[in-house]
Scaffold this motif. Structure first.
Motif, short mmCIF file in Angstrom:
data_model
loop_
_atom_site.label_atom_id
_atom_site.label_comp_id
_atom_site.label_asym_id
_atom_site.label_seq_id
_atom_site.Cartn_x
_atom_site.Cartn_y
_atom_site.Cartn_z
N GLN A 50 0.81 -1.22 0.00
CA GLN A 50 0.00 0.00 0.00
C GLN A 50 0.85 1.27 0.00
O GLN A 50 0.47 2.27 -0.59
CB GLN A 50 -0.92 0.01 1.22
CG GLN A 50 -1.96 -1.09 1.21
CD GLN A 50 -2.72 -1.17 2.52
OE1 GLN A 50 -2.59 -0.32 3.39
NE2 GLN A 50 -3.50 -2.24 2.68
N GLY A 51 2.02 1.22 0.65
CA GLY A 51 2.75 2.45 0.87
C GLY A 51 4.01 2.65 0.06
O GLY A 51 4.58 3.75 0.06
N LEU A 52 4.48 1.63 -0.67
CA LEU A 52 5.74 1.75 -1.40
C LEU A 52 5.55 2.45 -2.74
O LEU A 52 4.66 2.08 -3.52
CB LEU A 52 6.35 0.36 -1.62
CG LEU A 52 7.67 0.34 -2.38
CD1 LEU A 52 8.78 0.97 -1.54
CD2 LEU A 52 8.05 -1.10 -2.77
N ASP A 53 6.39 3.43 -3.01
CA ASP A 53 6.46 4.04 -4.34
C ASP A 53 7.33 3.13 -5.20
O ASP A 53 8.56 3.13 -5.07
CB ASP A 53 7.06 5.44 -4.24
CG ASP A 53 7.22 6.10 -5.62
OD1 ASP A 53 6.78 5.50 -6.64
OD2 ASP A 53 7.82 7.19 -5.68
N ILE A 54 6.72 2.35 -6.08
CA ILE A 54 7.47 1.32 -6.80
C ILE A 54 8.45 1.89 -7.82
O ILE A 54 9.32 1.18 -8.30
CB ILE A 54 6.53 0.30 -7.48
CG1 ILE A 54 5.63 0.98 -8.52
CG2 ILE A 54 5.73 -0.45 -6.46
CD1 ILE A 54 4.78 -0.01 -9.30
N THR A 55 8.35 3.18 -8.12
CA THR A 55 9.33 3.77 -9.05
C THR A 55 10.72 3.83 -8.41
O THR A 55 11.70 4.09 -9.10
CB THR A 55 8.90 5.18 -9.48
OG1 THR A 55 8.83 6.03 -8.33
CG2 THR A 55 7.55 5.14 -10.19
N ILE A 56 10.81 3.53 -7.11
CA ILE A 56 12.10 3.55 -6.43
C ILE A 56 13.04 2.48 -6.98
O ILE A 56 14.25 2.57 -6.82
CB ILE A 56 11.89 3.37 -4.91
CG1 ILE A 56 13.11 3.85 -4.13
CG2 ILE A 56 11.58 1.91 -4.57
CD1 ILE A 56 12.89 3.89 -2.63
N ILE A 57 12.47 1.46 -7.67
CA ILE A 57 13.31 0.37 -8.19
C ILE A 57 13.86 0.66 -9.58
O ILE A 57 14.56 -0.17 -10.15
CB ILE A 57 12.54 -0.95 -8.21
CG1 ILE A 57 11.46 -0.95 -9.31
CG2 ILE A 57 11.94 -1.27 -6.86
CD1 ILE A 57 10.81 -2.30 -9.54
N ARG A 58 13.56 1.83 -10.13
CA ARG A 58 13.97 2.15 -11.50
C ARG A 58 15.48 1.94 -11.71
O ARG A 58 16.30 2.38 -10.90
CB ARG A 58 13.60 3.60 -11.84
CG ARG A 58 13.83 3.96 -13.32
CD ARG A 58 13.51 5.42 -13.58
NE ARG A 58 12.15 5.77 -13.20
CZ ARG A 58 11.09 5.56 -13.97
NH1 ARG A 58 11.25 4.99 -15.16
NH2 ARG A 58 9.88 5.90 -13.54
N ASP A 59 15.84 1.23 -12.79
CA ASP A 59 17.24 1.02 -13.19
C ASP A 59 18.08 0.38 -12.09
O ASP A 59 19.27 0.66 -11.96
CB ASP A 59 17.89 2.33 -13.63
CG ASP A 59 17.20 2.97 -14.82
OD1 ASP A 59 16.77 2.23 -15.71
OD2 ASP A 59 17.07 4.20 -14.84
N SER A 60 17.48 -0.49 -11.28
CA SER A 60 18.22 -1.05 -10.16
C SER A 60 18.15 -2.58 -10.16
O SER A 60 17.34 -3.19 -10.86
CB SER A 60 17.67 -0.51 -8.84
OG SER A 60 16.34 -0.92 -8.65
N VAL A 61 19.01 -3.18 -9.34
CA VAL A 61 18.94 -4.61 -9.03
C VAL A 61 18.27 -4.74 -7.67
O VAL A 61 18.74 -4.15 -6.69
CB VAL A 61 20.34 -5.26 -9.02
CG1 VAL A 61 20.27 -6.69 -8.50
CG2 VAL A 61 20.94 -5.24 -10.43
N VAL A 62 17.17 -5.48 -7.61
CA VAL A 62 16.35 -5.56 -6.40
C VAL A 62 16.43 -6.98 -5.83
O VAL A 62 16.06 -7.94 -6.50
CB VAL A 62 14.88 -5.22 -6.70
CG1 VAL A 62 14.06 -5.22 -5.41
CG2 VAL A 62 14.77 -3.89 -7.42
N LEU A 63 16.94 -7.11 -4.62
CA LEU A 63 16.95 -8.40 -3.93
C LEU A 63 15.77 -8.44 -2.95
O LEU A 63 15.63 -7.57 -2.10
CB LEU A 63 18.25 -8.61 -3.15
CG LEU A 63 18.26 -9.83 -2.21
CD1 LEU A 63 18.18 -11.12 -2.99
CD2 LEU A 63 19.48 -9.82 -1.30
#
Length: 603
Positions: free
Chosen positions: A425-438
């Motif tokens: 509900q609260g995460l701005d998913i654009t924070i993962i742009r151009d990144s490696v997400v574990l």
């Protein structure tokens, strides 16, 4: 954690000290690969010498990474490594095994020892899934079951552990004795014994007798009631307790597959004259038989059938560990939404750092799997690991992980959520742009929901395939070739949109010799669907050798560095795998060139 000083370790190993004898660092863990080094001041680097690589050549790299304790067996000039202590032994691998055996003796906890030809890792991971809500369990990382992997696995046992699950594998005679002396299982589980790793044995019976040595001191051994298993077991252990199971046969527990529908199977279980029906979330024989092994353990250990059905209904495919997925906003997702303990977190962080290779990193991590059994020091270690890997963003999920708030580097952007639902509900998913997400989460937090939200979506279309026409076309090709010539059928990209599993089943029924896919995940999906044909993987990233071996897939090798990585892994882990060499015949895209052929022959 090892929790011994360098001098205490030397005393156990009866080695010889060299270097700076005024220091005596406390050793918490070992590393045999410089890429595994985290919290270097707590690490002892073990210089292993294999056929292709000598760990002594990497001592400087480990030293530059901050390691100051080394286990070696070659004479080197230790004076050039100031402030370091060296333990010199005759054989570093044998000494590592001795150290692991001494570590095991410190803990009086139940140890489930698992061996067999196939299913060791699946059964181990499923038992962990099932039991980790009840106990703080130490277990083998991934498929660490070799002469090297087993001691590394034993080091995961610590003061907070109240159970361990360790798997062991062999490929030659006289290998199991050393593994049994390290692990000393109190409970034994034998999985399916088949053709895998049979080259070192004269018969299947000889191989099985070697594997059973693992259970020398086990109080009870759980296995499928087959004629061969019983004969070999009675030969070695006529007086030892056994708990057997079968499918429509004889045993302490008898399973009957009543119905297979969609993605579930209905199973009748007959135990002590009473019948129960449960549903299992798998349909293929491999997963069902591994599930029967796990259920048999649960019945033996006193769990009620209602509990067992609830536990088994939550089992998840093992391929969820460290899957690479394409995420939204040009991101890469590393999906390890499976368990969360300090040992597996360190391994996952290492994989993420390697995958990132300088790109922005985002870590999404839950509190530990069994938080009530974890200590403050585990969270202190987690803080150090995060600061060491230095991600751009850290996102914590759960109540206990909030204690990290304010303790990470100022350069790391942090967010904390009470639960997975609050994150969604609260995460701005654009924070993962151009990144490696574990994504590293305990099962109770259902991180697969987060993965599903972040995964890139493709527009879907439908295509109707006439399987009768496909069969007709194949038979036409088969009629045109010599009877001794095999056919390999390419079914990559979901059989070019035709549905890889459905097409593969038709091809298997029609007797083709080989299938070929583009990526490892396609091959794994076919194995899970019950496809037994040999499968070649064209884009065989060497980061996934372990999963190639686990699912009996055959990589296409087209470059020297691939070949080197493959041979190193197989040698280091005592594994074997089929492989295909691609030669450059003129297109100059991929493949070994003419001047590399001599090197290929030598290898």
């Amino acid at each position: 954690m090892i929790n011994k000083t360098a001098r205490e370790i030397n005393q156990i190993l009866k080695g010889r000290l060299s270097g700076d004898l005024d220091i005596n660092p406390m050793i918490e863990r070992v590393a045999y690969d410089t890429r595994q080094i985290h919290l270097a001041h707590e690490v002892m680097f073990v210089a292993l010498a294999g056929e292709r690589r000598d760990g002594h050549n990497y001592i400087k790299k480990a030293y530059d990474a901050g390691v100051r304790a080394f286990l070696i067996h070659r004479n080197i000039d230790t004076s050039i490594f100031g402030g370091s202590i060296f333990i010199i032994v005759e054989d570093t691998l044998a000494s590592l095994q001795i150290l692991a055996a001494a570590h095991r003796q410190r803990f009086d906890v139940p140890v489930i020892g698992i061996t067999g030809s196939n299913g060791k890792t699946i059964v181990k991971e499923w038992l962990y899934q099932i039991l980790s809500s009840e106990k703080n369990i130490a277990k083998s990382p991934k498929s660490f079951n070799s002469q090297l992997g087993v001691p590394i696995s034993v080091f995961t046992i610590n003061e907070g552990s109240n159970m361990a699950i360790i798997e062991a594998g062999i490929s030659r005679k006289n290998e199991m004795k050393s593994l049994e002396e390290i692990v000393k299982p109190t409970i034994g589980i034998l999985t399916y014994v088949g053709a895998a790793h049979s080259e070192g044995f004269e018969s299947k019976e000889e191989k099985l007798l070697e594997k059973l040595i693992f259970f020398k001191d086990a109080s009870t051994v759980i296995f499928q009631n087959t004629e061969l298993n019983l004969r070999c077991f009675n030969n070695l252990y006529p007086q030892k307790n056994r708990f057997t199971w079968s499918v429509n046969g004889e045993g302490d527990v008898v399973y009957n597959i009543e119905k297979i529908k969609a993605h579930k199977s209905t199973i009748t279980i007959n135990y002590n004259g009473e019948k129960s029906n449960i549903k299992i979330p798998f349909i293929d024989d491999v997963y069902l038989h591994n599930a029967f092994t796990c259920i048999s353990y649960l019945i033996w250990s006193g769990h009620q059938m209602e509990q067992i059905e609830t536990m088994v209904s939550k089992l998840m495919p093992i391929s969820m560990r460290l899957e690479l997925k394409r995420g939204m906003f040009n991101s890469v997702l590393i999906n390890d939404t499976y368990n969360s303990d300090i040992n597996s977190i360190a391994i996952a962080f290492s994989a993420a750092k390697k995958e990132a290779a300088g790109r922005k990193m985002v870590l999404i991590v839950s509190e530990f799997a069994a938080s009530t059994n974890h200590t403050i020091s585990d969270y202190d270690t987690l803080i150090q690991l995060i600061n060491d890997i230095d991600p751009a963003v850290f996102i914590g999920v759960g109540e206990e992980i909030r204690q990290l708030n304010g303790k990470l580097k100022a350069s790391i952007s942090t967010q904390f959520f009470h639960s997975t639902s609050s994150l969604l509900q609260g995460l701005d998913i654009t924070i993962i742009r151009d990144s490696v997400v574990l994504l590293k989460g305990a099962r109770k937090h259902s991180f697969e929901i987060i993965v599903d939200k972040l995964e890139q979506r493709a527009h879907e279309s439908s295509l109707e395939i006439n399987l009768s026409a496909l069969k007709h076309n194949l038979e036409l090709y088969q009629s045109k070739i010599h009877s001794g010539t095999g056919i390999m059928v390419m079914i990559k990209a979901s059989a070019y949109g035709s549905g890889s599993i459905e097409v593969a089943r038709i091809l298997q029924q029609q007797g083709v010799e080989y299938l070929s896919v583009a990526y490892i995940d396609e091959g794994i999906d076919l194995r899970k669907a019950g496809i037994t044909l040999p499968i070649m993987v064209m884009n065989s990233g060497m980061d996934f050798i372990e999963r190639m071996v686990e699912y009996d897939l055959e990589p296409e090798i087209y470059a020297p560095e691939q070949l080197d990585n493959l041979l190193t892994y197989l040698s280091r882990n005592d594994e074997k795998i089929g492989a295909h060499l691609k030669l450059d015949t003129g297109m100059h895209r991929l493949g070994f060139t003419m001047d590399e052929v001599e090197m290929l022959i030598e290898n």
